[in-house]
Enzyme design. Structure first.
Site, PDB file in Angstrom:
ATOM      1  N   SER A 140     -54.724 -62.183  -6.840  1.00 46.35           N
ATOM      2  CA  SER A 140     -55.029 -63.089  -8.008  1.00 46.35           C
ATOM      3  C   SER A 140     -56.007 -62.675  -9.093  1.00 46.35           C
ATOM      4  O   SER A 140     -57.255 -62.369  -8.407  1.00 46.35           O
ATOM      5  CB  SER A 140     -54.395 -64.486  -7.486  1.00 46.35           C
ATOM      6  OG  SER A 140     -54.626 -65.283  -8.788  1.00 46.35           O
ATOM      7  N   TYR A 153     -56.025 -72.860  -3.804  1.00 46.78           N
ATOM      8  CA  TYR A 153     -55.075 -71.674  -4.159  1.00 46.78           C
ATOM      9  C   TYR A 153     -56.819 -70.170  -3.889  1.00 46.78           C
ATOM     10  O   TYR A 153     -56.766 -69.352  -3.999  1.00 46.78           O
ATOM     11  CB  TYR A 153     -54.361 -71.871  -5.528  1.00 46.78           C
ATOM     12  CG  TYR A 153     -53.570 -70.970  -5.358  1.00 46.78           C
ATOM     13  CD1 TYR A 153     -53.074 -69.660  -5.119  1.00 46.78           C
ATOM     14  CD2 TYR A 153     -54.050 -70.080  -6.923  1.00 46.78           C
ATOM     15  CE1 TYR A 153     -52.160 -68.582  -5.611  1.00 46.78           C
ATOM     16  CE2 TYR A 153     -53.229 -68.717  -7.477  1.00 46.78           C
ATOM     17  CZ  TYR A 153     -52.365 -68.536  -6.483  1.00 46.78           C
ATOM     18  OH  TYR A 153     -52.007 -67.007  -6.599  1.00 46.78           O
TER      19      TYR A 153
HETATM   20  N1  NAD Z   1     -47.024 -66.247 -11.059  1.00 46.53           N
HETATM   21  C1  NAD Z   1     -48.602 -66.114 -11.244  1.00 46.53           C
HETATM   22  O1  NAD Z   1     -48.399 -66.198 -12.349  1.00 46.53           O
HETATM   23  C2  NAD Z   1     -49.275 -65.264 -10.267  1.00 46.53           C
HETATM   24  C3  NAD Z   1     -50.456 -65.004 -10.602  1.00 46.53           C
HETATM   25  C4  NAD Z   1     -51.364 -64.292  -9.329  1.00 46.53           C
HETATM   26  C5  NAD Z   1     -50.813 -63.936  -8.335  1.00 46.53           C
HETATM   27  N2  NAD Z   1     -49.508 -64.105  -8.020  1.00 46.53           N
HETATM   28  C6  NAD Z   1     -49.574 -63.736  -6.263  1.00 46.53           C
HETATM   29  O2  NAD Z   1     -48.125 -63.052  -6.162  1.00 46.53           O
HETATM   30  C7  NAD Z   1     -47.623 -63.618  -5.377  1.00 46.53           C
HETATM   31  C8  NAD Z   1     -46.218 -63.963  -5.622  1.00 46.53           C
HETATM   32  O3  NAD Z   1     -46.116 -64.707  -6.215  1.00 46.53           O
HETATM   33  P1  NAD Z   1     -44.671 -65.163  -7.004  1.00 46.53           P
HETATM   34  O4  NAD Z   1     -45.268 -65.161  -8.894  1.00 46.53           O
HETATM   35  O5  NAD Z   1     -43.984 -64.737  -6.826  1.00 46.53           O
HETATM   36  O6  NAD Z   1     -44.036 -66.567  -6.536  1.00 46.53           O
HETATM   37  P2  NAD Z   1     -42.403 -66.792  -6.003  1.00 46.53           P
HETATM   38  O7  NAD Z   1     -42.840 -68.623  -5.180  1.00 46.53           O
HETATM   39  O8  NAD Z   1     -41.618 -66.889  -6.959  1.00 46.53           O
HETATM   40  O9  NAD Z   1     -42.212 -66.188  -4.429  1.00 46.53           O
HETATM   41  C9  NAD Z   1     -43.240 -66.372  -3.183  1.00 46.53           C
HETATM   42  C10 NAD Z   1     -42.229 -66.097  -2.420  1.00 46.53           C
HETATM   43  O10 NAD Z   1     -42.553 -65.896  -1.082  1.00 46.53           O
HETATM   44  C11 NAD Z   1     -41.891 -66.826  -0.173  1.00 46.53           C
HETATM   45  N3  NAD Z   1     -42.322 -67.594   1.204  1.00 46.53           N
HETATM   46  C12 NAD Z   1     -43.411 -68.967   0.683  1.00 46.53           C
HETATM   47  N4  NAD Z   1     -43.896 -68.841   1.845  1.00 46.53           N
HETATM   48  C13 NAD Z   1     -43.904 -68.190   2.568  1.00 46.53           C
HETATM   49  C14 NAD Z   1     -43.845 -68.405   4.209  1.00 46.53           C
HETATM   50  N5  NAD Z   1     -44.735 -68.634   5.357  1.00 46.53           N
HETATM   51  N6  NAD Z   1     -43.448 -67.073   4.863  1.00 46.53           N
HETATM   52  C15 NAD Z   1     -42.245 -66.487   4.066  1.00 46.53           C
HETATM   53  N7  NAD Z   1     -42.451 -66.126   3.217  1.00 46.53           N
HETATM   54  C16 NAD Z   1     -43.037 -67.532   1.894  1.00 46.53           C
HETATM   55  C17 NAD Z   1     -40.993 -67.688  -0.786  1.00 46.53           C
HETATM   56  O11 NAD Z   1     -39.866 -68.660  -0.538  1.00 46.53           O
HETATM   57  C18 NAD Z   1     -40.863 -66.625  -2.157  1.00 46.53           C
HETATM   58  O12 NAD Z   1     -39.697 -66.239  -2.074  1.00 46.53           O
HETATM   59  C19 NAD Z   1     -48.271 -64.614  -4.102  1.00 46.53           C
HETATM   60  O13 NAD Z   1     -48.628 -64.334  -3.664  1.00 46.53           O
HETATM   61  C20 NAD Z   1     -49.589 -65.404  -5.309  1.00 46.53           C
HETATM   62  O14 NAD Z   1     -50.443 -65.547  -5.114  1.00 46.53           O
HETATM   63  C21 NAD Z   1     -48.514 -64.524  -8.985  1.00 46.53           C
END
Ligand code: NAD
Length: 252
Positions: A140, A153
């Site tokens: 991130s 986080y």
């Molecule tokens: N959305 C943002 O702004 C953002 C910014 C920086 C980094 N990220 C990173 O991107 C990645 C994805 O984020 P996103 O926005 O798509 O989130 P999201 O919540 O839309 O998707 C996350 C997915 O992970 C799954 N998950 C959660 N716990 C789990 C577990 N124990 N086992 C298996 N699956 C599990 C959830 O069911 C979900 O489908 C993450 O690593 C997040 O930290 C997101």
């Protein structure tokens, strides 16, 4: 077809960024196992099959070793190898250390950091047998910069950047590259609790548009395109690095 005949595992692939990574990998010719614990996981995989892609869903809790081992065994049985691992699943429960319980702290580290250790440990011997591979960890912008009331986080995302570097050093001679994508604000449901804490979604999105020099949030596919690049031979000399996809956020 930059990933033709490759086999990929993508965690957290039922929605958001992970779903887009699985879709882009499949569009580039990879066979993909979508791993997630969300109820809609099978539907997500079905929607890609409908588009003609060779994908499967496997119900996985990435924080539990037996579940991770079962995921890798399933992938081997179905496709015979693993060339690409996208360690994408994570959770984000906001709070300062005074607001977070020990349980939330441990869960955050189990899902966000330990999962990448467990998954990578399970696939490295398979990648080695087949001459190499690419591991793409999801960091991130918070791997580099902190924010108020996100202590578990942001610290977990800092740990992921350093785990990426450590694994890259350990596996470079095996032709296994390990990199980390570091997104800015991507508009998925992931940020809902964060929005609630800071004045609601509309307020936050206005603020984000100001914070990102590009003047908007980032689309999941813009992260997925970088995940394709890091999985493909086009990035053959890149390992042990974090690639910021943050609309210029950390340039300020
Ligand atoms: N959305 C943002 O702004 C953002 C910014 C920086 C980094 N990220 C990173 O991107 C990645 C994805 O984020 P996103 O926005 O798509 O989130 P999201 O919540 O839309 O998707 C996350 C997915 O992970 C799954 N998950 C959660 N716990 C789990 C577990 N124990 N086992 C298996 N699956 C599990 C959830 O069911 C979900 O489908 C993450 O690593 C997040 O930290 C997101």
């Amino acid at each position: 077809m930059r990933l033709k005949d490759k086999v990929a595992i993508v965690t957290g692939a039922a929605r958001g960024i992970g779903y887009q990574i699985a879709k882009r990998y499949a569009e580039e010719g990879a066979k993909v196992v979508l791993a997630d614990l969300a109820e809609n996981g099978p539907e997500a995989a079905e929607s890609l099959k409908t588009l003609g892609h060779d994908v499967e869903f496997f119900h996985t809790d990435v924080a539990a070793n037996e579940s991770v081992v079962a995921l890798v065994a399933f992938t081997l049985e179905k496709y015979g190898r693993v060339d690409i691992l996208a360690n994408n699943a994570a959770i984000n429960i906001p709070g300062s250390i005074m607001e977070l319980s020990e349980e939330i702290w441990d869960k955050t580290y189990a899902v966000n950091v330990k999962s990448q250790f467990l998954l990578s440990r399970a696939v490295v011997p398979i990648m080695e047998q087949h001459g190499g591979g690419s591991i793409v960890n999801m960091g991130s912008a918070n791997s580099y910069i902190a924010e108020p009331r996100l202590a578990a986080y942001v610290s977990s995302k800092g740990a992921i950047l350093m785990l990426t570097k450590a694994m890259a050093l350990d596996f470079a001679k095996l032709n296994i590259r390990v990199n980390c994508i570091c997104p800015g604000w991507v508009d998925t449901t992931f940020n809902d609790a964060h929005c609630d804490l800071f004045g609601g979604r509309d307020e936050i999105l206005k603020m984000i548009d100001d914070i990102h020099p590009i003047g908007r949030t980032i689309q999941p596919v813009e992260i997925a395109n970088v995940a394709v690049f890091l999985a493909s031979d086009e990035s053959s000399a890149i390992t042990g690095t974090g690639i910021l996809v943050d609309g210029g956020l950390t340039a300020k």
